[in-house]
Design an enzyme around this catalytic site. Sequence first.
Site, PDB file in Angstrom:
ATOM      1  CG  HIS A   1       7.788   7.604   5.568  1.00 30.78           C
ATOM      2  ND1 HIS A   1       7.607   7.317   4.237  1.00 30.78           N
ATOM      3  CD2 HIS A   1       6.634   7.244   6.181  1.00 30.78           C
ATOM      4  CE1 HIS A   1       6.394   6.812   4.056  1.00 30.78           C
ATOM      5  NE2 HIS A   1       5.781   6.754   5.227  1.00 30.78           N
TER       6      HIS A   1
ATOM      7  CG  HIS B   1       3.695   4.627   9.234  1.00 35.68           C
ATOM      8  ND1 HIS B   1       2.961   3.657   8.566  1.00 35.68           N
ATOM      9  CD2 HIS B   1       4.183   5.425   8.264  1.00 35.68           C
ATOM     10  CE1 HIS B   1       3.014   3.878   7.268  1.00 35.68           C
ATOM     11  NE2 HIS B   1       3.758   4.943   7.051  1.00 35.68           N
TER      12      HIS B   1
ATOM     13  CG  ASN C   1       6.823   3.243   4.527  1.00 35.27           C
ATOM     14  OD1 ASN C   1       6.269   3.383   3.443  1.00 35.27           O
ATOM     15  ND2 ASN C   1       6.219   3.460   5.671  1.00 35.27           N
TER      16      ASN C   1
ATOM     17  NE  ARG D   1      -1.105   2.448   2.989  1.00 37.40           N
ATOM     18  CZ  ARG D   1      -0.565   3.529   3.548  1.00 37.40           C
ATOM     19  NH1 ARG D   1      -0.465   4.658   2.859  1.00 37.40           N
ATOM     20  NH2 ARG D   1      -0.093   3.485   4.771  1.00 37.40           N
ATOM     21  CG  ASP D   2       3.325   4.238   3.031  1.00 38.17           C
ATOM     22  OD1 ASP D   2       3.502   5.122   2.175  1.00 38.17           O
ATOM     23  OD2 ASP D   2       3.424   4.463   4.252  1.00 38.17           O
TER      24      ASP D   2
ATOM     25  CB  CYS E   1       1.992  10.413   1.320  1.00 39.54           C
ATOM     26  SG  CYS E   1       0.382  11.092   0.907  1.00 39.54           S
TER      27      CYS E   1
HETATM   28  N1  COA Z   1     -13.431   4.962  -3.877  1.00 39.52           N
HETATM   29  C1  COA Z   1     -13.625   5.210  -5.180  1.00 39.52           C
HETATM   30  N2  COA Z   1     -14.014   6.406  -5.658  1.00 39.52           N
HETATM   31  C2  COA Z   1     -14.212   7.385  -4.769  1.00 39.52           C
HETATM   32  C3  COA Z   1     -14.015   7.185  -3.387  1.00 39.52           C
HETATM   33  C4  COA Z   1     -13.608   5.913  -2.954  1.00 39.52           C
HETATM   34  N3  COA Z   1     -13.376   5.652  -1.676  1.00 39.52           N
HETATM   35  N4  COA Z   1     -14.297   8.340  -2.767  1.00 39.52           N
HETATM   36  C5  COA Z   1     -14.645   9.233  -3.686  1.00 39.52           C
HETATM   37  N5  COA Z   1     -14.586   8.653  -4.910  1.00 39.52           N
HETATM   38  C6  COA Z   1     -14.837   9.288  -6.213  1.00 39.52           C
HETATM   39  C7  COA Z   1     -16.149  10.032  -6.246  1.00 39.52           C
HETATM   40  O1  COA Z   1     -17.167   9.180  -6.668  1.00 39.52           O
HETATM   41  C8  COA Z   1     -15.862  11.123  -7.248  1.00 39.52           C
HETATM   42  O2  COA Z   1     -15.879  10.577  -8.555  1.00 39.52           O
HETATM   43  P1  COA Z   1     -16.496  11.420  -9.801  1.00 39.52           P
HETATM   44  O3  COA Z   1     -15.597  12.640  -9.899  1.00 39.52           O
HETATM   45  O4  COA Z   1     -16.354  10.476 -10.928  1.00 39.52           O
HETATM   46  O5  COA Z   1     -17.886  11.742  -9.385  1.00 39.52           O
HETATM   47  C9  COA Z   1     -14.408  11.481  -6.965  1.00 39.52           C
HETATM   48  O6  COA Z   1     -13.842  10.300  -6.392  1.00 39.52           O
HETATM   49  C10 COA Z   1     -14.272  12.639  -6.002  1.00 39.52           C
HETATM   50  O7  COA Z   1     -15.060  12.362  -4.861  1.00 39.52           O
HETATM   51  P2  COA Z   1     -15.358  13.379  -3.679  1.00 39.52           P
HETATM   52  O8  COA Z   1     -16.312  12.736  -2.762  1.00 39.52           O
HETATM   53  O9  COA Z   1     -15.709  14.736  -4.251  1.00 39.52           O
HETATM   54  O10 COA Z   1     -14.005  13.440  -2.930  1.00 39.52           O
HETATM   55  P3  COA Z   1     -12.789  14.453  -2.988  1.00 39.52           P
HETATM   56  O11 COA Z   1     -12.412  14.823  -4.380  1.00 39.52           O
HETATM   57  O12 COA Z   1     -13.037  15.520  -2.008  1.00 39.52           O
HETATM   58  O13 COA Z   1     -11.620  13.471  -2.441  1.00 39.52           O
HETATM   59  C11 COA Z   1     -11.065  11.558  -1.085  1.00 39.52           C
HETATM   60  C12 COA Z   1     -11.683  12.941  -1.133  1.00 39.52           C
HETATM   61  C13 COA Z   1     -10.869  11.187   0.369  1.00 39.52           C
HETATM   62  C14 COA Z   1     -11.993  10.554  -1.762  1.00 39.52           C
HETATM   63  C15 COA Z   1      -9.720  11.581  -1.852  1.00 39.52           C
HETATM   64  O14 COA Z   1      -8.994  12.726  -1.506  1.00 39.52           O
HETATM   65  C16 COA Z   1      -8.884  10.362  -1.587  1.00 39.52           C
HETATM   66  O15 COA Z   1      -9.246   9.261  -1.957  1.00 39.52           O
HETATM   67  N6  COA Z   1      -7.708  10.531  -0.959  1.00 39.52           N
HETATM   68  C17 COA Z   1      -6.813   9.456  -0.605  1.00 39.52           C
HETATM   69  C18 COA Z   1      -5.403   9.922  -0.583  1.00 39.52           C
HETATM   70  C19 COA Z   1      -4.464   8.808  -0.174  1.00 39.52           C
HETATM   71  O16 COA Z   1      -4.748   7.632  -0.244  1.00 39.52           O
HETATM   72  N7  COA Z   1      -3.272   9.220   0.250  1.00 39.52           N
HETATM   73  C20 COA Z   1      -2.248   8.289   0.637  1.00 39.52           C
HETATM   74  C21 COA Z   1      -2.473   7.707   1.969  1.00 39.52           C
HETATM   75  S1  COA Z   1      -1.669   8.647   3.240  1.00 39.52           S
HETATM   76 ZN    ZN Z   2       3.822   5.958   5.265  1.00 41.46          ZN
END
Ligand code: COA
Ligand code: ZN
Length: 306
Positions: free
Chosen positions: A210, A208, A250, A16-17, A241
Site C-alpha cells: 500500500h 502487496h 494500494n 476486491r481490495d 482494509c
Molecule cells: N459468508 C457469508 N456470511 C458469513 C460468512 C461468509 N463467509 N462467514 C460468516 N458469515 C455470517 C454468519 O453466518 C453470521 O451471520 P448471522 O449473524 O446472521 O448468524 C455472521 O456472519 C457472523 O459469523 P461468525 O461465524 O460468528 O463470524 P465472526 O463474526 O466471528 O466473523 C468472519 C468472522 C471471518 C466471518 C468475518 O470477520 C469476516 O468475514 N471478515 C472479513 C474481513 C475482510 O474481508 N477484511 C478485508 C480483507 S483484508
Molecule cells: Zn491490500
Amino acid sequence: MTTIPRQVRVVEVGPRDGLQNEKTIIPTAAKLRFIELLNTAGFPEIEVTSFVSPKAIPQLADAAEVFPAVAQQPGTRYSVLVPNERGMARAVAAGVAAIAVFTAASESFTRANINMTIAESIAAFRPVVATARAAGMHVRGYISTAFGCPYEGAVAPAQVVRVAAELLALGVDELSIGDTIGVATPNQVTDLVPLLAEQAGLDRLALHFHDTRGTALANVLAALHLGVSTFDSAAGGVGGCPYAPGAAGNLATEDLLYMLHGMGIQTGIDLAAVVRASSYLATIVQRPLTSKYLQAAISARQTDIP
Ligand code: COA
Ligand code: ZN
C-alpha cells in the site's frame, strides 16, 4: 546477486481490495463494468471479490452475483477471498476456481479483521484449502501486516516467517505478503524477502504494497533486485482494509506498470486500458483517484491542443 526479472506478474486487486474500502456501496452493474474494462488490459490475474461475511464487508455482499457474471478471458485467473468454510461453500456455488485465504502476522489485526487468533485462522483454513486442492483450485495465502501493524506497531520478520510456514504446510500455492497499512521501507523488504524466498521459493512469493506513505514503488524496486516477480496493485490506487485504521490505497497499477515497462520489464498488460478502467471507476466513486500516472494522463489530456 540476483538479476532483475525480465517479466513480472501483476495481480490486479482493485475490484476486491479497492472496492471493499469505498464508503459507498457500488452497484453490482458498475463493478461488472469496471471488471469488464480491466479485462481488456490483459492481466494474468484479477481478484474479483470476497466471499466474506456481508456484515464485515457490506461493500462486497454481492459476491455471488458478481463472480458468475464476469466474462472470463482466457489467460486470466479470477480469484476471490475466502475466510472460512461458509465462504468456501458460497465460492464453490458461484463457480470459483481460485481462492485466497488471509491471515496476518500480528494478533491484534487478525482479531480485528477476521475475529480469530492467527492459530484459529490457520485451523479455519485447513478444511478450506483441502477442499480447494481436491478441486484443483489455485490457492493463495495472504499475510497482512507483515511490515507493521496498526495496533501493535513493528512486526518482526520472524513472526512473518512463522505464519508463512503454517500457510505453506496447509498447501497454499503462493504467498502474498502484505504491507496492509503502507509503512514498509526498502530495508525491511531486503530483510524479509530472502527469508521467505528460502522458505517458499521466489516464484511462489508475491508482494502487496500500500502506498500510504509513498514508499510502495521504492519497495517494489528493492524486491525486484531480490528477484521477486509477482506484485499486487489496484487500478487508480484504490484500496485499503476497513479494519486497518489509517490504511490508504494500494500501490496504483498504472504507477507500477509505468515503472516496470520503463525498466524494460514485460508484464503483458496494456497500461492505456488500465487508465480507461480507472477513469471509469473515478466517475463511479465520484472522486479523483490517487494514481500519479493516471493524474498525469488526465492533465495531459486536458492540456492537449486540439
Ligand atoms: N459468508 C457469508 N456470511 C458469513 C460468512 C461468509 N463467509 N462467514 C460468516 N458469515 C455470517 C454468519 O453466518 C453470521 O451471520 P448471522 O449473524 O446472521 O448468524 C455472521 O456472519 C457472523 O459469523 P461468525 O461465524 O460468528 O463470524 P465472526 O463474526 O466471528 O466473523 C468472519 C468472522 C471471518 C466471518 C468475518 O470477520 C469476516 O468475514 N471478515 C472479513 C474481513 C475482510 O474481508 N477484511 C478485508 C480483507 S483484508
Ligand atoms: Zn491490500
